[in-house]
Design a protein around this motif. Structure first.
Motif, short mmCIF file in Angstrom:
data_model
loop_
_atom_site.label_atom_id
_atom_site.label_comp_id
_atom_site.label_asym_id
_atom_site.label_seq_id
_atom_site.Cartn_x
_atom_site.Cartn_y
_atom_site.Cartn_z
N GLY A 196 -2.91 -100.15 45.50
CA GLY A 196 -3.43 -99.65 44.50
C GLY A 196 -4.06 -100.79 42.85
O GLY A 196 -5.57 -101.10 42.93
N THR A 197 -3.46 -101.89 43.05
CA THR A 197 -3.44 -102.57 42.74
C THR A 197 -4.53 -103.42 42.32
O THR A 197 -5.24 -103.66 41.72
N PHE A 198 -4.99 -103.64 44.02
CA PHE A 198 -6.01 -104.33 44.64
C PHE A 198 -7.39 -103.49 43.99
O PHE A 198 -8.09 -104.39 43.29
N LEU A 199 -7.62 -102.87 43.68
CA LEU A 199 -8.64 -101.81 43.55
C LEU A 199 -9.17 -101.59 42.33
O LEU A 199 -10.46 -101.99 41.77
N TYR A 200 -7.78 -101.72 41.70
CA TYR A 200 -8.10 -102.07 40.12
C TYR A 200 -8.26 -103.55 40.05
O TYR A 200 -9.77 -103.29 38.55
N GLN A 201 -7.94 -104.44 40.65
CA GLN A 201 -8.92 -105.85 39.79
C GLN A 201 -10.17 -105.32 40.82
O GLN A 201 -10.44 -105.94 40.47
N LYS A 202 -10.20 -104.86 41.19
CA LYS A 202 -12.01 -105.32 42.04
C LYS A 202 -12.61 -104.71 41.23
O LYS A 202 -13.87 -104.43 41.45
N GLY A 203 -11.93 -103.23 39.82
CA GLY A 203 -12.43 -102.31 39.17
C GLY A 203 -12.64 -101.28 39.49
O GLY A 203 -13.71 -100.81 38.34
N ALA A 252 -17.38 -103.75 51.33
CA ALA A 252 -16.57 -105.22 51.24
C ALA A 252 -15.06 -104.84 50.81
O ALA A 252 -14.96 -105.44 51.09
N GLU A 253 -15.42 -104.61 49.40
CA GLU A 253 -13.95 -104.49 48.57
C GLU A 253 -12.78 -104.27 49.33
O GLU A 253 -11.94 -104.81 49.68
N VAL A 254 -12.66 -103.06 49.88
CA VAL A 254 -11.73 -102.45 50.21
C VAL A 254 -11.86 -103.32 51.68
O VAL A 254 -10.83 -103.74 51.63
N GLN A 255 -12.66 -103.74 52.55
CA GLN A 255 -12.54 -104.36 53.67
C GLN A 255 -11.53 -106.09 53.08
O GLN A 255 -10.87 -106.35 53.57
N ASP A 256 -11.29 -107.09 52.15
CA ASP A 256 -11.36 -107.72 51.58
C ASP A 256 -9.54 -107.72 51.52
O ASP A 256 -8.66 -108.66 51.64
N ILE A 257 -9.31 -106.19 50.81
CA ILE A 257 -8.36 -105.87 50.98
C ILE A 257 -7.26 -106.28 51.85
O ILE A 257 -5.91 -106.63 52.46
#
Length: 295
Positions: free
Chosen positions: A23-30, A46-51
């Motif tokens: 979750g923290t990552f997702l918020y950092q990504k927008g 792409a953002e999800v797979q980057d996590i």
């Protein structure tokens, strides 16, 4: 060559490392407050797979999926209930691609927000809801289902049954416990670790444990309780990066990767077989856990 099931690896005595917070990552990504995080598997792949890739790069042996709230009841809040299959398949596929052939995907299945006790859902509706999610996650390439952050035995049991009876996925079931003034640990619905884990094992869970709610230090106590009651079970822990404090309206988790790593030996001694992170943890925490286990 087909890789071993997770329980077979654990049976050999190997300790495994899981991933950390999503979750923290997702918020950092927008991701914005009020958005559906699970839909990002369709709209921001792409953002999800980057996590997922970041945790594999940090040394995780297994990664979860962006599907914690991707059940019919939760998705109804976003008018996305008709996309359950698409969202879950996409979530599992993205993590599968990041994990490659030799790492594991333990697909995240969280609670629905409904309670059998309150009469707002039936056991059959629970079962059908989790069946729909689990079968889609399996189609997307998951190796196991991580039924997590549970507090109610009725819901957890239906989720476990739905996965075991309709897929070939291994089942991990974890509950969230809070420490009370008397020093005991209980879920929000009043279950002790022994009661919660006992219900999960009876329903057919392959791996049990605890996630969220506590930092690594308190997880040591919880694992000791579970191990004393169930000497032969496999135990997974996804601990927070300490207990959060509110700073300028934001939750701040105080546990650094070094602090987390320092507690790993005690957690292993208590009986944990798989260690990863929950809220506030990062790839740096996972890397530190990996190094501590490999010492």
């Amino acid at each position: 060559m087909t890789k071993e099931r997770i329980t077979e690896v654990l049976k050999s005595g190997r300790r495994l490392v899981s991933d950390g917070a999503w979750g923290t990552f997702l918020y950092q990504k927008g991701l914005q407050a009020g958005d559906c995080p699970d839909e990002w598997s369709l709209t921001h792949p792409a953002e999800v797979q980057d996590i997922a890739r970041s945790y594999i790069a940090a040394g995780a042996d297994m990664i979860e999926t962006n599907s914690f709230g991707a059940n019919r009841f939760k998705l109804e809040h976003f008018a996305l209930q008709d996309k359950v299959a698409a969202i879950n398949e996409a979530a599992a596929r993205l993590s599968r691609q990041a994990a490659g052939d030799d790492k594991y995907v333990i697909a995240s299945i969280g609670p629905t927000g409904k309670m059998l006790l309150m009469g707002d859902v039936t056991a059959e509706e629970f079962y059908d809801c989790f069946k729909e999610q689990a079968t889609a996650l399996e189609r997307g390439g998951a190796d196991a289902a991580c039924i997590e952050t549970m507090s109610d035995a009725d819901e957890a049991v239906q989720a476990i049954r739905a996965v075991k009876e309709n897929t070939q996925l291994e089942v991990i079931a974890t509950f969230t416990f809070d420490k009370t003034a008397d020093g005991g640990y209980y879920t929000m619905m009043g279950l002790t670790p022994v009661e919660a884990v006992g219900s999960a094992l009876k329903a057919g869970a392959d791996i049990v444990g605890a996630n969220c709610g506590n930092g690594m230090e308190r997880m040591i106590e919880i694992v000791e309780i579970i191990r004393a009651a169930f000497p032969e079970v496999y135990i997974l822990v996804h601990a927070n990066a300490g207990l959060p404090t509110l700073v300028d309206g934001q939750s701040v988790f105080p546990e650094t990767p070094e602090m987390t790593a320092s507690l790993v030996p005690a957690l292993l001694a208590a009986g944990a077989n798989i260690i990863g992170g929950c809220c506030g943890t990062t790839p740096a925490h996972i890397r530190a856990i990996k190094e501590a286990i490999n010492v």
